[in-house]
Scaffold this active site. Structure first.
Site, mmCIF file in Angstrom:
data_model
loop_
_atom_site.group_PDB
_atom_site.id
_atom_site.type_symbol
_atom_site.label_atom_id
_atom_site.label_comp_id
_atom_site.label_asym_id
_atom_site.label_seq_id
_atom_site.Cartn_x
_atom_site.Cartn_y
_atom_site.Cartn_z
ATOM 1 N N LYS A 10 0.825 -1.208 0.000
ATOM 2 C CA LYS A 10 0.000 0.000 0.000
ATOM 3 C C LYS A 10 0.868 1.271 0.000
ATOM 4 C CE LYS A 10 -4.012 -2.104 2.318
ATOM 5 N NZ LYS A 10 -5.015 -1.941 3.401
ATOM 6 N N TYR A 50 -12.420 -1.533 -3.670
ATOM 7 C CA TYR A 50 -12.939 -1.745 -2.302
ATOM 8 C C TYR A 50 -14.461 -1.594 -2.246
ATOM 9 C CZ TYR A 50 -8.447 -2.055 0.235
ATOM 10 O OH TYR A 50 -7.227 -2.459 0.750
ATOM 11 N N PHE A 58 -15.436 4.257 7.041
ATOM 12 C CA PHE A 58 -14.048 4.574 6.683
ATOM 13 C C PHE A 58 -13.794 4.536 5.172
ATOM 14 C CE2 PHE A 58 -14.207 -0.001 7.864
ATOM 15 C CZ PHE A 58 -13.779 -0.583 6.668
ATOM 16 N N ARG A 86 -2.833 -14.184 4.621
ATOM 17 C CA ARG A 86 -3.548 -13.484 5.704
ATOM 18 C C ARG A 86 -2.812 -13.660 7.036
ATOM 19 N NH1 ARG A 86 -7.469 -9.811 4.397
ATOM 20 N NH2 ARG A 86 -8.290 -10.202 6.481
ATOM 21 N N THR A 92 -5.693 -6.623 10.944
ATOM 22 C CA THR A 92 -5.924 -5.361 10.229
ATOM 23 C C THR A 92 -5.334 -4.182 10.997
ATOM 24 O OG1 THR A 92 -8.007 -6.316 9.430
ATOM 25 C CG2 THR A 92 -7.717 -3.935 9.178
ATOM 26 N N ARG A 103 2.226 -6.619 9.163
ATOM 27 C CA ARG A 103 1.640 -5.391 9.707
ATOM 28 C C ARG A 103 2.308 -4.988 11.026
ATOM 29 N NH1 ARG A 103 -4.469 -6.764 7.604
ATOM 30 N NH2 ARG A 103 -4.404 -5.458 5.730
ATOM 31 N N ASN A 113 -2.034 0.443 6.777
ATOM 32 C CA ASN A 113 -1.560 -0.840 7.308
ATOM 33 C C ASN A 113 -0.709 -1.659 6.321
ATOM 34 O OD1 ASN A 113 -3.638 -1.648 5.715
ATOM 35 N ND2 ASN A 113 -4.881 -2.556 7.340
ATOM 36 N N HIS A 116 -2.225 -5.334 1.620
ATOM 37 C CA HIS A 116 -3.542 -5.941 1.409
ATOM 38 C C HIS A 116 -3.353 -7.402 1.057
ATOM 39 C CE1 HIS A 116 -7.469 -6.869 -0.251
ATOM 40 N NE2 HIS A 116 -6.826 -7.404 -1.261
ATOM 41 N N GLU A 127 -10.064 -9.684 -7.542
ATOM 42 C CA GLU A 127 -8.973 -8.724 -7.344
ATOM 43 C C GLU A 127 -7.841 -8.937 -8.356
ATOM 44 O OE1 GLU A 127 -8.136 -9.127 -3.164
ATOM 45 O OE2 GLU A 127 -10.016 -8.122 -2.618
HETATM 46 P P1 ATP Z 1 -7.313 -5.521 3.353
HETATM 47 O O1 ATP Z 1 -8.655 -5.779 2.708
HETATM 48 O O2 ATP Z 1 -6.730 -4.173 2.969
HETATM 49 O O3 ATP Z 1 -6.361 -6.645 3.152
HETATM 50 P P2 ATP Z 1 -8.342 -6.411 5.869
HETATM 51 O O4 ATP Z 1 -8.975 -7.492 5.070
HETATM 52 O O5 ATP Z 1 -7.457 -6.816 6.997
HETATM 53 O O6 ATP Z 1 -7.511 -5.437 4.941
HETATM 54 P P3 ATP Z 1 -10.889 -5.049 5.826
HETATM 55 O O7 ATP Z 1 -11.913 -5.245 6.880
HETATM 56 O O8 ATP Z 1 -11.089 -5.711 4.511
HETATM 57 O O9 ATP Z 1 -9.451 -5.439 6.449
HETATM 58 O O10 ATP Z 1 -10.740 -3.486 5.615
HETATM 59 C C1 ATP Z 1 -10.108 -2.994 4.442
HETATM 60 C C2 ATP Z 1 -9.169 -1.874 4.818
HETATM 61 O O11 ATP Z 1 -9.951 -0.786 5.301
HETATM 62 C C3 ATP Z 1 -8.201 -2.183 5.947
HETATM 63 O O12 ATP Z 1 -7.018 -2.787 5.515
HETATM 64 C C4 ATP Z 1 -7.924 -0.802 6.508
HETATM 65 O O13 ATP Z 1 -6.892 -0.152 5.774
HETATM 66 C C5 ATP Z 1 -9.229 -0.085 6.289
HETATM 67 N N1 ATP Z 1 -10.000 -0.083 7.531
HETATM 68 C C6 ATP Z 1 -10.658 -1.118 8.094
HETATM 69 N N2 ATP Z 1 -11.245 -0.759 9.245
HETATM 70 C C7 ATP Z 1 -10.921 0.544 9.416
HETATM 71 C C8 ATP Z 1 -11.214 1.517 10.417
HETATM 72 N N3 ATP Z 1 -11.955 1.215 11.479
HETATM 73 N N4 ATP Z 1 -10.706 2.754 10.251
HETATM 74 C C9 ATP Z 1 -9.969 3.082 9.177
HETATM 75 N N5 ATP Z 1 -9.655 2.209 8.188
HETATM 76 C C10 ATP Z 1 -10.125 0.968 8.316
HETATM 77 MG MG MG Z 2 -10.126 -7.144 3.330
#
Ligand code: ATP
Ligand code: MG
Length: 138
Positions: A10, A50, A58, A86, A92, A103, A113, A116, A127
């Site tokens: 990212k 997304y 968010f 993962r 996350t 992370r 973070n 992805h 994706e």
């Molecule tokens: P990713 O999809 O990026 O791999 P993830 O699967 O661990 O991450 P998701 O729940 O899919 O988490 O959320 C997608 C992204 O949205 C997160 O990686 C993070 O950058 C952002 N995100 C999630 N929750 C929050 C939050 N509470 N505040 C700000 N950003 C958030």
């Molecule tokens: Mg995700």
């Protein structure tokens, strides 16, 4: 079963110069790099990627961040690649990520973070297709 998954270094991690260190951890963990490129996303392209989070509070912050600078999208291959990536990424929220996870090592906040990773077979297929053409995946 050998499986492919999709990952992104990212914008925060690219800005901090962590790309090569992240790729080294990914290769050390046994993933084969099938395809990788450097690019930037428009806000609309980040929103398309997304889209499952469109209703979340968010979403604007997330898509503004993901379009804030260059990223390295990539396709990775390994036995059990989706679940294993993962695990390697960690939680996350980096504050909750275990020692040795990407992370924990490279992320600074839940919003920024570092990496992805796809969370299931159907999302991995969407994706990969969002970023790569078939000819880039040989
Ligand atoms: P990713 O999809 O990026 O791999 P993830 O699967 O661990 O991450 P998701 O729940 O899919 O988490 O959320 C997608 C992204 O949205 C997160 O990686 C993070 O950058 C952002 N995100 C999630 N929750 C929050 C939050 N509470 N505040 C700000 N950003 C958030
Ligand atoms: Mg995700």
């Amino acid at each position: 079963m050998v499986q492919r998954t999709f990952s992104i270094v990212k914008p925060d991690a690219v800005r901090k110069g962590f790309t090569a260190a992240i790729l080294a951890e990914v290769e050390k963990a046994g993933f084969k790099l099938v395809s990788i490129k450097r690019m930037s996303l428009s806000k609309a392209q980040a929103e398309g990627f997304y889209y499952v989070h469109a209703e979340r509070g968010f979403f604007d912050e997330l898509t503004t961040f993901m379009s804030s600078g260059p990223i390295f999208p990539m396709v990775l291959e390994k036995e059990n690649a989706i679940a294993d990536l993962r695990k390697l990424m960690g939680a996350t929220d980096p504050a909750k990520a275990e020692e040795g996870t990407l992370r924990k090592m490279f992320a600074s906040s839940i919003g920024e973070n570092a990496v992805h990773g796809s969370d299931a077979e159907d999302t991995a297929a969407f994706e990969i297709g969002y970023f790569f053409a078939g000819l880039e995946l040989k």
